[in-house]
Design a protein around this motif. Sequence first.
Motif, PDB file in Angstrom:
ATOM      1  N   SER A 103     -39.556  45.012  12.035  1.00 14.86           N
ATOM      2  CA  SER A 103     -39.186  44.797  13.430  1.00 14.86           C
ATOM      3  C   SER A 103     -39.229  43.315  13.756  1.00 14.86           C
ATOM      4  O   SER A 103     -40.159  42.610  13.349  1.00 14.86           O
ATOM      5  N   ASP A 104     -38.239  42.864  14.514  1.00 10.05           N
ATOM      6  CA  ASP A 104     -38.277  41.504  15.031  1.00 10.05           C
ATOM      7  C   ASP A 104     -39.388  41.418  16.074  1.00 10.05           C
ATOM      8  O   ASP A 104     -39.803  42.447  16.631  1.00 10.05           O
ATOM      9  N   PRO A 105     -39.843  40.201  16.391  1.00 12.07           N
ATOM     10  CA  PRO A 105     -40.853  40.065  17.442  1.00 12.07           C
ATOM     11  C   PRO A 105     -40.321  40.586  18.779  1.00 12.07           C
ATOM     12  O   PRO A 105     -39.150  40.405  19.103  1.00 12.07           O
ATOM     13  N   HIS A 106     -41.189  41.238  19.540  1.00 12.61           N
ATOM     14  CA  HIS A 106     -40.869  41.650  20.903  1.00 12.61           C
ATOM     15  C   HIS A 106     -41.173  40.461  21.821  1.00 12.61           C
ATOM     16  O   HIS A 106     -41.751  39.467  21.379  1.00 12.61           O
ATOM     17  N   PRO A 107     -40.856  40.550  23.119  1.00 16.00           N
ATOM     18  CA  PRO A 107     -41.143  39.435  24.028  1.00 16.00           C
ATOM     19  C   PRO A 107     -42.635  39.081  24.051  1.00 16.00           C
ATOM     20  O   PRO A 107     -43.490  39.926  23.772  1.00 16.00           O
ATOM     21  N   PRO A 108     -42.954  37.815  24.387  1.00 15.91           N
ATOM     22  CA  PRO A 108     -44.362  37.389  24.456  1.00 15.91           C
ATOM     23  C   PRO A 108     -45.193  38.329  25.331  1.00 15.91           C
ATOM     24  O   PRO A 108     -44.740  38.759  26.386  1.00 15.91           O
ATOM     25  N   GLY A 109     -46.379  38.657  24.853  1.00 17.12           N
ATOM     26  CA  GLY A 109     -47.285  39.536  25.583  1.00 17.12           C
ATOM     27  C   GLY A 109     -47.122  41.007  25.254  1.00 17.12           C
ATOM     28  O   GLY A 109     -47.867  41.839  25.760  1.00 17.12           O
ATOM     29  N   SER A 110     -46.171  41.357  24.397  1.00 17.44           N
ATOM     30  CA  SER A 110     -45.971  42.756  24.016  1.00 17.44           C
ATOM     31  C   SER A 110     -47.102  43.237  23.116  1.00 17.44           C
ATOM     32  O   SER A 110     -47.625  42.469  22.312  1.00 17.44           O
ATOM     33  N   THR A 111     -47.458  44.505  23.269  1.00 25.18           N
ATOM     34  CA  THR A 111     -48.542  45.098  22.497  1.00 25.18           C
ATOM     35  C   THR A 111     -48.090  46.454  21.956  1.00 25.18           C
ATOM     36  O   THR A 111     -47.336  47.160  22.619  1.00 25.18           O
ATOM     37  N   GLU A 112     -48.559  46.795  20.765  1.00 27.55           N
ATOM     38  CA  GLU A 112     -48.334  48.132  20.221  1.00 27.55           C
ATOM     39  C   GLU A 112     -49.679  48.762  19.905  1.00 27.55           C
ATOM     40  O   GLU A 112     -50.613  48.074  19.499  1.00 27.55           O
ATOM     41  N   LEU A 113     -49.760  50.056  20.138  1.00 22.15           N
ATOM     42  CA  LEU A 113     -50.928  50.854  19.762  1.00 22.15           C
ATOM     43  C   LEU A 113     -50.406  51.955  18.858  1.00 22.15           C
ATOM     44  O   LEU A 113     -49.339  52.509  19.121  1.00 22.15           O
ATOM     45  N   LEU A 114     -51.140  52.276  17.812  1.00 21.89           N
ATOM     46  CA  LEU A 114     -50.693  53.366  16.953  1.00 21.89           C
ATOM     47  C   LEU A 114     -51.877  54.144  16.419  1.00 21.89           C
ATOM     48  O   LEU A 114     -52.998  53.649  16.372  1.00 21.89           O
ATOM     49  N   ARG A 115     -51.595  55.394  16.057  1.00 24.32           N
ATOM     50  CA  ARG A 115     -52.596  56.275  15.444  1.00 24.32           C
ATOM     51  C   ARG A 115     -51.911  56.994  14.300  1.00 24.32           C
ATOM     52  O   ARG A 115     -50.898  57.675  14.492  1.00 24.32           O
ATOM     53  N   VAL A 116     -52.483  56.832  13.118  1.00 22.26           N
ATOM     54  CA  VAL A 116     -51.958  57.492  11.929  1.00 22.26           C
ATOM     55  C   VAL A 116     -52.615  58.864  11.837  1.00 22.26           C
ATOM     56  O   VAL A 116     -53.840  58.981  11.887  1.00 22.26           O
ATOM     57  N   THR A 117     -51.792  59.911  11.719  1.00 23.74           N
ATOM     58  CA  THR A 117     -52.320  61.275  11.659  1.00 23.74           C
ATOM     59  C   THR A 117     -52.211  61.875  10.263  1.00 23.74           C
ATOM     60  O   THR A 117     -52.833  62.895   9.990  1.00 23.74           O
ATOM     61  N   ALA A 118     -51.410  61.244   9.387  1.00 22.45           N
ATOM     62  CA  ALA A 118     -51.298  61.717   7.997  1.00 22.45           C
ATOM     63  C   ALA A 118     -50.889  60.540   7.118  1.00 22.45           C
ATOM     64  O   ALA A 118     -50.150  59.660   7.543  1.00 22.45           O
ATOM     65  N   GLY A 119     -51.385  60.542   5.886  1.00 17.86           N
ATOM     66  CA  GLY A 119     -51.057  59.482   4.936  1.00 17.86           C
ATOM     67  C   GLY A 119     -51.788  58.193   5.244  1.00 17.86           C
ATOM     68  O   GLY A 119     -52.759  58.183   6.004  1.00 17.86           O
ATOM     69  N   GLU A 120     -51.322  57.103   4.642  1.00 16.45           N
ATOM     70  CA  GLU A 120     -51.893  55.785   4.906  1.00 16.45           C
ATOM     71  C   GLU A 120     -50.769  54.795   5.146  1.00 16.45           C
ATOM     72  O   GLU A 120     -49.934  54.568   4.271  1.00 16.45           O
TER      73      GLU A 120
END
Length: 190
Positions: free
Chosen positions: A125-142
């Motif tokens: 992914s290209d950078p999102h605008p300044p101040g953007s945040t992502e949260l993620l949770r892996v439920t299977a695999g690594e």
Amino acid sequence: MSDLDQLTQSLARNLKRWRGERGFTLDALATRAGVSRGMIIQIEQARTNPSVGITVKLADALGVSISTLLDHEQDVPVRLVAAEQAVRMWSTGAGSHASLLVGTESRGPLELWAWHLTPGDAHSSDPHPPGSTELLRVTAGELTLVVGAISHAVPAGTSATFRADAPHAYRNDGTTAVEMTMAVSIPPVR
């Protein structure tokens, strides 16, 4: 009308609406998004279906979520999105895919995604605008999460958050599929 036709019409209408609300000319949006003026005209006239990358660039340039650009049900108090209505935004021949589940414009764009990565597959992914945040949770695999040049192993049951205004990628270096849920928060355009 097919789902693809409805999506094309919604994108055309919403892109034109948000460009107008932001006061952006075609040239201004093209420059801001790094997308050709001709492509924006084709999208606004519902003559083409742009790639995920172009749709993301336009959404980022307008300061809205992808779901806002694609949504045909604007301004309803409660919106339920059944699994079959999730929009598949990315896929590979190997079977990996990402679906935009739901999004909102509350205090800036906020999106919820479901991801499936087959072994050996990746998405950058290209950078999102300044101040953007992502949260993620892996439920299977690594998951191998790459932010900038640094890789992070994120095993099932683990959550992560990171600044998404740097180049980033999601990889499956393992032998089993990775399943994850991700939220993307983008600051509103000022």
